[in-house]
Enzyme design. Structure first.
Site, mmCIF file in Angstrom:
data_model
loop_
_atom_site.group_PDB
_atom_site.id
_atom_site.type_symbol
_atom_site.label_atom_id
_atom_site.label_comp_id
_atom_site.label_asym_id
_atom_site.label_seq_id
_atom_site.Cartn_x
_atom_site.Cartn_y
_atom_site.Cartn_z
ATOM 1 N N SER A 143 1.060 7.732 2.796
ATOM 2 C CA SER A 143 0.929 9.201 2.518
ATOM 3 C C SER A 143 1.989 9.894 3.129
ATOM 4 O O SER A 143 2.434 10.978 2.823
ATOM 5 C CB SER A 143 -0.520 9.838 2.472
ATOM 6 N N CYS A 177 5.392 3.329 -1.687
ATOM 7 C CA CYS A 177 4.567 1.983 -1.446
ATOM 8 C C CYS A 177 5.404 1.102 -0.606
ATOM 9 O O CYS A 177 6.532 1.241 -0.736
ATOM 10 C CB CYS A 177 4.526 1.556 -2.805
ATOM 11 N N HIS A 231 0.787 -1.140 0.149
ATOM 12 C CA HIS A 231 0.043 -0.021 0.069
ATOM 13 C C HIS A 231 0.926 1.140 -0.056
ATOM 14 O O HIS A 231 1.882 1.175 0.407
ATOM 15 C CB HIS A 231 -0.935 0.122 1.275
ATOM 16 N N HIS A 232 0.333 2.452 -0.456
ATOM 17 C CA HIS A 232 1.011 3.456 -0.451
ATOM 18 C C HIS A 232 0.901 4.457 0.590
ATOM 19 O O HIS A 232 -0.228 4.589 1.127
ATOM 20 C CB HIS A 232 0.566 4.611 -1.819
ATOM 21 N N HIS A 283 0.875 3.424 9.597
ATOM 22 C CA HIS A 283 2.104 4.234 9.934
ATOM 23 C C HIS A 283 2.127 4.667 11.519
ATOM 24 O O HIS A 283 1.172 5.212 11.743
ATOM 25 C CB HIS A 283 1.963 5.322 8.971
ATOM 26 N N CYS A 284 3.071 4.376 12.165
ATOM 27 C CA CYS A 284 3.083 4.504 13.652
ATOM 28 C C CYS A 284 3.996 5.787 13.946
ATOM 29 O O CYS A 284 4.991 6.283 13.639
ATOM 30 C CB CYS A 284 3.766 3.448 14.179
#
Length: 353
Positions: free
Chosen positions: A131, A136, A128-129, A143-144
């Site tokens: 942002s 990717c 997945h991409h 995203h942490c």
């Protein structure tokens, strides 16, 4: 352009604030426990848990997210043709031609090839991409902000160990400080500034333990099901439909896929995950019998068996090992199929085009 550049720089600096906060809390906890409390009996175990916690946290932060290899990028000719085409159908035809030799088994909900316009590449399964990172990420989980990094294929094991060791660290600190915390309330502690460190050390350790416990339990469940956080909320779509258990090989093999084959390395924050992050063994359920052709062969299949319905090329060695000794898929649901080991005939399920 200048304000935009300044804004991006500010965002990058602010992204490190949660990490700096965690680092300060950990540094203070070390000072409060070792210098102020200074209980020599516990220092060996304390330093062991502290080192493993910091090591796994460091690896989670500074391990770069893995991105798809160049084979998933469009060729220069295909890219130019794709950009010239205005009709989505024509664009999809270009992507299908480019993806025909790629190990891709999932599509979008509308049965289209998963393509990232930002990175200009065909997305591998589970990719997945992000942002925030603007790339990717292979087998992206989330995203942490607490590690200022994407958690995915390259550092998911480190993230799990970080949660586990932080949990043990907080538990050990809270358990060993509890007796001094009780003495604080009964006025049995000497009246020094150290007693305030004891008070806050117990509260902070207990608070982080409770918050991390739920997160760690959730990710243990994800590992057992071989799902990412993204796949939990949006099931991957295979060519036979959405399937939340499509990548699950059973609890034991799911665990090995993340931690590797050698158990002696499981508790160390070193990379041992199986595969390359671009293709994964699949297990197909929710079959439509009207769209399937079943053919039997007298020779044992050399491929990964009924778990792979439309392989376009052989899987990597580590992924074949995951399926080599499988006698049955362990998952709940009415679509469960048992495969008897030692059978001389194999059933190959193929999808009609």
């Amino acid at each position: 352009m200048a304000p935009s550049h300044v804004l991006k720089c500010c965002q990058k600096v602010l992204a490190w604030v949660p990490v700096a906060f965690i680092a300060l809390v950990v540094a203070w906890s070390y000072y409060a426990y070792v210098v102020e409390l200074c209980v020599f009996v516990y220092l060996v175990v304390f330093h062991l848990s502290f080192v493993m916690f910091v090591w796994s946290y460091w690896k989670t932060i500074f391990t770069s997210p893995a991105s798809p290899s160049n084979e998933f990028c469009l060729s220069k000719a295909d890219k130019e043709q794709y950009e010239k085409e205005e009709r989505p159908e024509s664009q999809q035809e270009i992507l299908r031609r480019a993806a025909k030799d790629l190990p891709i088994y999932t599509t979008t909900a509308s049965r289209a090839i998963r393509y990232c316009d930002r990175c200009q590449l065909i997305k591998p399964d589970r990719c997945h991409h992000c942002s925030a990172c603007d790339i990717c990420v292979l087998k992206m989980d989330h995203h942490c902000p607490w590690v200022n990094n994407c958690v995915g294929f390259s550092n998911y094991k480190f993230f799990l160990l970080f949660l586990m060791y932080s949990l043990l660290y907080c538990l050990f600190v809270a358990a060993t400080v509890l007796q001094y915390f009780i003495k604080f309330w009964t006025n049995e502690l000497p009246d020094t500034h150290a007693k305030f460190h004891v008070l806050f050390l117990f509260f902070v350790a207990a608070m982080f333990f409770i918050s991390i416990l739920s997160l760690f339990s959730y990710h243990c469940w994800l590992v057992g099901k071989n799902r990412s956080t993204i796949e939990t909320f949006r099931a991957p779509t295979f060519r036979n439909g959405p399937d939340k258990n499509g990548f699950s090989l059973g609890c034991s093999k799911n665990l090995r896929e993340v931690f590797g084959d050698e158990k002696k390395y499981w508790l160390l924050p070193i990379f041992t995950s199986l595969g390359d992050g671009c293709n994964f063994p699949t297990r197909l359920v929710i079959m439509d019998p009207e769209q399937l052709t079943v053919s039997s062969q007298s020779e044992p299949a050399k491929s990964s068996g009924p778990s792979q319905s439309f392989p376009t090329r052989p899987l990597s060695e580590s992924q074949n090992r995951l399926l080599a000794s499988d006698s049955q898929w362990v998952e709940s649901g009415p679509e469960e199929e048992n495969v008897k080991s030692g059978a001389k005939k194999h059933i190959i399920v193929s999808l009609e085009s």
